[in-house]
Design an enzyme around this catalytic site. Structure first.
Site, mmCIF file in Angstrom:
data_model
loop_
_atom_site.group_PDB
_atom_site.id
_atom_site.type_symbol
_atom_site.label_atom_id
_atom_site.label_comp_id
_atom_site.label_asym_id
_atom_site.label_seq_id
_atom_site.Cartn_x
_atom_site.Cartn_y
_atom_site.Cartn_z
ATOM 1 N N LYS A 22 49.563 51.764 45.326
ATOM 2 C CA LYS A 22 50.414 50.499 45.697
ATOM 3 C C LYS A 22 50.321 49.676 44.334
ATOM 4 C CE LYS A 22 47.785 46.876 47.089
ATOM 5 N NZ LYS A 22 48.168 45.596 46.548
ATOM 6 N N ASN A 23 49.648 49.598 43.498
ATOM 7 C CA ASN A 23 49.469 48.812 42.264
ATOM 8 C C ASN A 23 50.179 49.225 41.349
ATOM 9 O OD1 ASN A 23 48.365 46.930 44.138
ATOM 10 N ND2 ASN A 23 46.162 47.249 43.237
ATOM 11 N N ARG A 93 51.308 39.037 45.838
ATOM 12 C CA ARG A 93 50.785 38.835 44.107
ATOM 13 C C ARG A 93 51.800 39.503 43.349
ATOM 14 N NH1 ARG A 93 47.866 35.223 42.688
ATOM 15 N NH2 ARG A 93 47.424 35.569 40.668
ATOM 16 N N CYS A 117 45.848 38.338 48.220
ATOM 17 C CA CYS A 117 44.519 38.265 48.962
ATOM 18 C C CYS A 117 43.881 37.042 48.461
ATOM 19 C CB CYS A 117 43.916 39.520 48.770
ATOM 20 S SG CYS A 117 44.346 40.757 49.775
ATOM 21 N N ARG A 122 42.803 32.953 41.247
ATOM 22 C CA ARG A 122 43.606 33.880 40.516
ATOM 23 C C ARG A 122 44.522 33.369 39.686
ATOM 24 N NH1 ARG A 122 45.019 38.639 45.005
ATOM 25 N NH2 ARG A 122 45.324 39.948 43.063
ATOM 26 N N ILE A 124 47.139 32.302 36.310
ATOM 27 C CA ILE A 124 48.022 32.934 35.852
ATOM 28 C C ILE A 124 48.362 32.469 34.232
ATOM 29 C CG2 ILE A 124 49.554 33.751 37.786
ATOM 30 C CD1 ILE A 124 51.223 31.399 37.064
ATOM 31 N N ASP A 125 47.216 31.773 33.635
ATOM 32 C CA ASP A 125 47.378 31.167 32.300
ATOM 33 C C ASP A 125 47.730 32.443 31.209
ATOM 34 O OD1 ASP A 125 44.675 31.972 33.083
ATOM 35 O OD2 ASP A 125 44.159 31.506 31.253
ATOM 36 N N GLN A 126 47.378 33.579 31.591
ATOM 37 C CA GLN A 126 47.227 34.556 30.420
ATOM 38 C C GLN A 126 48.985 35.179 30.525
ATOM 39 O OE1 GLN A 126 44.765 35.228 28.283
ATOM 40 N NE2 GLN A 126 44.157 33.333 29.127
ATOM 41 N N ASP A 305 38.375 46.467 43.737
ATOM 42 C CA ASP A 305 38.923 47.038 44.983
ATOM 43 C C ASP A 305 38.323 48.045 45.641
ATOM 44 O OD1 ASP A 305 40.923 45.074 44.073
ATOM 45 O OD2 ASP A 305 42.377 46.919 43.660
ATOM 46 N N ILE A 327 34.664 40.249 38.708
ATOM 47 C CA ILE A 327 36.177 40.043 38.437
ATOM 48 C C ILE A 327 36.850 38.868 39.374
ATOM 49 C CG2 ILE A 327 38.427 41.329 38.632
ATOM 50 C CD1 ILE A 327 36.539 42.552 36.782
ATOM 51 N N ARG A 397 49.007 45.876 54.299
ATOM 52 C CA ARG A 397 49.629 45.427 53.038
ATOM 53 C C ARG A 397 49.443 46.787 52.108
ATOM 54 N NH1 ARG A 397 48.302 39.632 51.091
ATOM 55 N NH2 ARG A 397 49.600 40.215 49.216
HETATM 56 C C1 EPZ Z 1 45.281 43.121 40.126
HETATM 57 O O1 EPZ Z 1 45.255 41.846 40.544
HETATM 58 C C2 EPZ Z 1 45.491 43.952 41.702
HETATM 59 N N1 EPZ Z 1 46.758 43.510 42.229
HETATM 60 C C3 EPZ Z 1 44.295 43.805 42.499
HETATM 61 O O2 EPZ Z 1 44.205 44.456 43.868
HETATM 62 C C4 EPZ Z 1 43.046 43.924 41.867
HETATM 63 O O3 EPZ Z 1 42.038 43.603 42.827
HETATM 64 C C5 EPZ Z 1 42.932 43.266 40.341
HETATM 65 O O4 EPZ Z 1 44.070 43.741 39.679
HETATM 66 C C6 EPZ Z 1 41.720 43.648 39.563
HETATM 67 O O5 EPZ Z 1 41.775 45.200 39.399
HETATM 68 C C7 EPZ Z 1 47.912 44.173 41.746
HETATM 69 O O6 EPZ Z 1 47.691 45.123 41.155
HETATM 70 C C8 EPZ Z 1 49.103 43.667 42.622
HETATM 71 P P1 EPZ Z 1 44.030 40.384 37.202
HETATM 72 P P2 EPZ Z 1 45.469 40.599 39.490
HETATM 73 O O7 EPZ Z 1 44.962 39.742 36.631
HETATM 74 O O8 EPZ Z 1 46.589 41.273 38.436
HETATM 75 C C9 EPZ Z 1 41.330 36.464 35.920
HETATM 76 C C10 EPZ Z 1 44.158 44.988 45.923
HETATM 77 O O9 EPZ Z 1 43.252 44.800 46.771
HETATM 78 N N2 EPZ Z 1 42.646 36.015 35.161
HETATM 79 O O10 EPZ Z 1 43.321 41.717 36.555
HETATM 80 O O11 EPZ Z 1 45.998 39.494 40.042
HETATM 81 C C11 EPZ Z 1 41.598 36.477 37.519
HETATM 82 O O12 EPZ Z 1 41.223 35.140 37.866
HETATM 83 C C12 EPZ Z 1 44.329 43.862 44.855
HETATM 84 O O13 EPZ Z 1 45.164 45.904 45.762
HETATM 85 C C13 EPZ Z 1 42.665 34.636 34.487
HETATM 86 O O14 EPZ Z 1 41.876 34.374 34.443
HETATM 87 O O15 EPZ Z 1 44.196 40.802 38.757
HETATM 88 C C14 EPZ Z 1 40.402 37.509 37.654
HETATM 89 O O16 EPZ Z 1 39.069 37.009 37.697
HETATM 90 C C15 EPZ Z 1 43.554 42.702 45.338
HETATM 91 N N3 EPZ Z 1 44.144 34.433 34.111
HETATM 92 C C16 EPZ Z 1 40.701 38.595 36.359
HETATM 93 O O17 EPZ Z 1 41.189 37.688 35.415
HETATM 94 C C17 EPZ Z 1 45.158 35.158 34.319
HETATM 95 O O18 EPZ Z 1 46.239 34.739 33.927
HETATM 96 C C18 EPZ Z 1 41.398 39.843 36.914
HETATM 97 O O19 EPZ Z 1 42.533 39.615 37.697
HETATM 98 C C19 EPZ Z 1 45.140 36.498 34.784
HETATM 99 C C20 EPZ Z 1 43.871 36.881 35.425
#
Ligand code: EPZ
Length: 430
Positions: A22-23, A93, A117, A122, A124-126, A305, A327, A397
């Site tokens: 999915k991801n 997401r 979820c 979560r 999105i600053d980065q 996950d 995470i 989902r």
């Molecule tokens: C992806 O979410 C996956 N979703 C998630 O899978 C997965 O849990 C996660 O990566 C971690 O592996 C999809 O691929 C659609 P991140 P994502 O950006 O991209 C912080 C599932 O069950 N962060 O790697 O949203 C954030 O808050 C789902 O399939 C910032 O601070 O995760 C978190 O603590 C749930 N600023 C950490 O980084 C940012 O701009 C990791 O988030 C972005 C992220």
């Protein structure tokens, strides 16, 4: 509302085919808007999140033809809007992958702020930092992320945290920027690599995906391609833990064993036997599970996950285990539900202290999110007696045909809609 009725206690035995990730499928679908030519995608999972994204893409004029349950042909040559804001897209997401994709191609995108979820903050600053570094203006207004650029210019971007989403989004936008972009502290997950391979198959020039430095030389345009999505590492891991918690014997087929290394290491630590071949793995559990400590980390660490699934298994082990999620800070909401099944778990901040019990007993519980929902199903399958799992829309989902696949392994699980269906299920199972 749909629910699962489950009678636990059967060891799950047999083979199960793992679907596309999915991801990985989600960013690949989004990235298909980056060319006017036709893109063919195979091994796409038929799950709610991919279908919501496809629908949102259809709403902005992306032509699509489902050539099979797991294959789709897409053509974005006649897109008629760069604004994506339908009601459903807000719930997933991956909607935000359309920002990187459309910003790269059209230098303009407006997309509803993402949902997904509820597992913690979560941010999105980065993503925003990356788009701005490439020269885009980004504002958040009326629930939309709006981004625009005269032109995108390659840049050196250091991610302040390892983010799958930000790495993917910036990689997509940078693919069609002028000059070279370097992303440091990039995420290394298999789906990041899969997207890079997909973009490269369309003519992009991306090197280093799978390491923490990704180099992207911008190209002028991308062309059509045919691409097969990688297998879902988390679906595979979930079934592997189903063997662990039910004292079963399960072969997961169509997997990439390399992607499962951290999961296998933990299964072995807790006392399972694991056999590995080129594209399948077999997990056998015969004895009571042993304890271990787990800290979720970005790939190649143990995936967040899979955190609920391993916690459900450790809840049945002999002794005390500690599970820390580094995470997401709110990914233990399932613990209250598991306690209803007899688990002995205490959560302190982002750590769960798990004192193993000998068995779970059936209860009515509700899925708080996708992976936790799947983990609770595993708990119910191991439990003595009947359980009902509510809010299974979360599970849908990301897991295709979850009850059917479990049934094929001998699980007593059925989709029900009412109390009457539950009574019928109980009469049938006896
Ligand atoms: C992806 O979410 C996956 N979703 C998630 O899978 C997965 O849990 C996660 O990566 C971690 O592996 C999809 O691929 C659609 P991140 P994502 O950006 O991209 C912080 C599932 O069950 N962060 O790697 O949203 C954030 O808050 C789902 O399939 C910032 O601070 O995760 C978190 O603590 C749930 N600023 C950490 O980084 C940012 O701009 C990791 O988030 C972005 C992220």
């Amino acid at each position: 509302m749909d629910q699962y009725a489950i009678k636990g206690g059967n060891p799950l035995v047999g083979e199960v085919e793992i679907g596309g990730a999915k991801n990985a499928a989600l960013p690949i679908l989004a990235a298909s808007v980056m060319t006017d030519e036709t893109v063919y995608i195979d091994n796409m999972p038929d799950v709610r999140d991919t279908n919501v994204l496809l629908k949102a893409m259809a709403n902005i004029g992306v032509m699509q033809k489902r050539t099979g349950r797991h294959s789709v042909t897409l053509n974005a040559g006649n897109i008629n809007s760069l604004v994506v804001e339908d009601d459903n897209i807000k719930k997933i997401r991956a909607s935000y992958y359309l920002i990187g994709a459309m910003l790269g191609k059209y230098k303009h995108a407006e997309v509803a702020l993402p949902g997904g979820c509820d597992i913690g903050c979560r941010a999105i600053d980065q993503h925003i930092k990356g788009f701005r570094a490439l020269g885009a203006e980004v504002i958040i207004e009326y629930g939309l992320i709006k981004t625009k650029a005269e032109k995108l210019v390659g840049s050196h971007i250091y991610m302040d945290c390892v983010s799958v989403g930000a790495t993917i989004n910036v990689m997509m936008a940078a693919t069609l920027a002028e000059g070279t972009t370097i992303i440091e502290n990039a995420a290394k997950e298999p789906h990041v690599v899969d997207l890079a391979n997909f973009l490269n198959s369309m003519g992009a020039n991306i090197k280093g995906a799978g390491t923490d430095v990704i180099r992207i030389k911008g190209v002028e345009k991308l062309h059509g391609t045919e691409y097969t999505v990688i297998p879902d590492q988390i679906e595979a891991g979930t079934f592997m833990f189903a063997a662990a918690v039910t004292k079963g014997d399960i072969v997961v087929k169509n997997v990439i064993p390399k992607h499962l290394e951290s999961i296998v290491a933990k299964l072995i630590e807790i006392g399972c036997e694991v056999e590995e071949a080129d594209d399948w793995m077999r997990v056998v559990a015969t004895k009571r599970l042993k304890t271990t400590h787990v800290k979720t980390l970005p790939y190649p660490g143990f995936p967040t996950d899979m955190q609920p699934q391993i916690a459900v298994a450790l809840g049945l082990s002999q002794g005390t285990s500690i599970v820390t999620d580094t995470i997401f800070e709110n990914r233990f909401k399932y613990v209250d539900e598991l306690i209803r099944m007899g688990a002995n778990i205490k959560v302190e901040g982002t750590t769960a202290i798990i004192d193993g019990v000998e068995k779970y007993t059936g209860a009515t519980i509700s899925a708080p999110d996708l992976r936790a929902g799947a983990a609770l199903v595993l708990g119910a399958l191991s439990a003595e007696g009947y359980s009902v799992i509510e809010d299974i829309h979360y599970i849908e989902r990301g897991y295709e045909d979850f009850p059917q696949k479990l049934q094929s392994l001998g699980a007593q699980i059925e989709l029900i809609e009412s109390e009457r269906d539950l009574q019928k299920f109980k009469l049938k199972i006896g």
